[in-house]
Design an enzyme around this catalytic site. Structure first.
Site, short mmCIF file in Angstrom:
data_model
loop_
_atom_site.label_atom_id
_atom_site.label_comp_id
_atom_site.label_asym_id
_atom_site.label_seq_id
_atom_site.Cartn_x
_atom_site.Cartn_y
_atom_site.Cartn_z
N ASP A 132 -9.73 2.33 -4.27
CA ASP A 132 -8.85 2.50 -3.12
C ASP A 132 -8.11 3.83 -3.30
OD1 ASP A 132 -7.09 2.15 -0.93
OD2 ASP A 132 -7.13 -0.01 -1.15
N ASN B 201 -5.86 6.75 7.04
CA ASN B 201 -5.68 5.85 5.91
C ASN B 201 -4.87 6.46 4.78
OD1 ASN B 201 -6.75 4.76 3.15
ND2 ASN B 201 -7.25 3.15 4.62
N ASN C 217 -11.45 6.69 2.02
CA ASN C 217 -10.17 6.03 1.72
C ASN C 217 -9.25 6.99 0.97
OD1 ASN C 217 -8.16 4.09 0.84
ND2 ASN C 217 -9.64 2.49 1.31
N GLU D 188 0.83 -1.20 0.00
CA GLU D 188 0.00 0.00 0.00
C GLU D 188 0.87 1.26 0.00
OE1 GLU D 188 -2.43 1.92 -0.03
OE2 GLU D 188 -4.34 0.92 0.34
#
EC number: 3.1.1.17
Length: 299
Positions: A227, A122, A180, A35
């Site tokens: 995402d 996040n 997100n 990520e």
């Protein structure tokens, strides 16, 4: 370095300007969930998170080698670079947003709202005025897989802005299930925010006083879930999705895709000309050189 055939899918003629290499290069594999890619032009390297393994890794552009960047890493997720070249990170495990100073020390930017601990920041974006904007879903406290299981002290998942002068942490957008990825348009007049659980991207107008307006749904994901997102210099939105990277015209039309063999979590533009797209996807990190350039902040 492993190479994979690059498959561009054109869904609208406007995507024909978005071409690139005929191959994807896999820079690294072996992560549990890769990520938050972030590119440092001064150092010519890419860093990213491997969240469940509580570490950050680093790819050196000059040597092609991959090694540790930070471990433990506070279960970091999304990252960005501020206007002074410093790393800004969302630490899910420590439930905070931090900045890594040039001497390596860590400064806490935000860890509470009105005295209550954040859920698990996040993703993060820094505006040209120095304000820091971040999303705060609950993934890092839902289980011990990407953080530490805990109860939410806020009871909801919001989007926040940190004032560059006072450090005030203020809610700028609510009504999300799991906010997100987020990113500004090239002129910073629009903020795009992903809500993964309801699977869409919303577009907000950014007002002079740092508040937001609007919030209409711009696009809905057709494969998996959205995402991370980034924009190019022409205002196209590039979004992580289940079957690769989706590209949207500023009017919200899905104009094309770059197919990737793993579920994509996040992306960033980098390289000396910002025309290299870095892609974190499940266990691996990929890159491809494109004919478009990533957006930069206004001077």
């Amino acid at each position: 370095m492993e190479t994979i055939e690059a498959r561009f899918e054109t869904l609208d003629d406007r995507f024909k300007a978005c071409r690139g290499d005929d191959r994807l290069e896999r820079l690294h594999t072996g992560c549990r969930w890769a990520e938050g890619p972030v590119y440092f032009p001064a150092g010519r390297f890419l860093a990213w998170s491997d969240i469940p393994n509580d570490r950050m890794l680093r790819w050196d552009e000059m040597t092609g080698t991959v090694g540790p960047f930070r471990q433990p890493a506070g279960y970091t997720n999304g990252h960005t670079v501020d206007r002074e070249g410093r790393l800004v990170s969302c630490e899910q495990g420590n439930r905070r947003v931090t900045r890594t100073e040039h001497d390596g020390s860590i400064t806490v930017i935000a860890d509470r709202w009105e005295g209550r601990r954040l859920n698990s920041p996040n993703d993060v974006a820094v505006r040209s005025d120095g304000s820091i904007w971040f999303t705060d879903p609950s993934y890092g406290i839902d289980t011990d897989y990407e953080g530490h299981r805990a109860q939410s002290e806020i009871g909801a998942c919001h989007v926040y802005r940190v004032d560059p002068v006072t450090g005030e942490v203020r809610i700028v957008a609510d009504g999300f299930v799991r906010p997100n990825g987020l990113a500004f348009s090239p002129d910073e007049s629009t903020l795009y925010i992903v809500d993964t659980r309801v699977n869409h991207i919303r577009a907000f107008g950014v007002n002079e006083d740092g508040t937001l307006s609007g919030g209409e749904v711009l696009a809905t994901c057709t494969s998996g879930a959205f995402d991370g997102i980034r924009l190019d210099t022409d205002g196209r939105i590039w979004a992580a999705a289940g079957d690769g990277v989706h590209c949207f015209d500023p009017d919200g039309t899905l104009i094309g895709k770059i197919h990737v063999p793993e579920t994509v979590s996040n992306i960033c533009f980098g390289g000396l000309k910002r025309n290299q797209l870095f892609i974190t996807a499940t266990t691996s990190v990929y890159t491809i050189m494109l004919t478009v350039n990533g957006a930069t902040r206004p001077a």
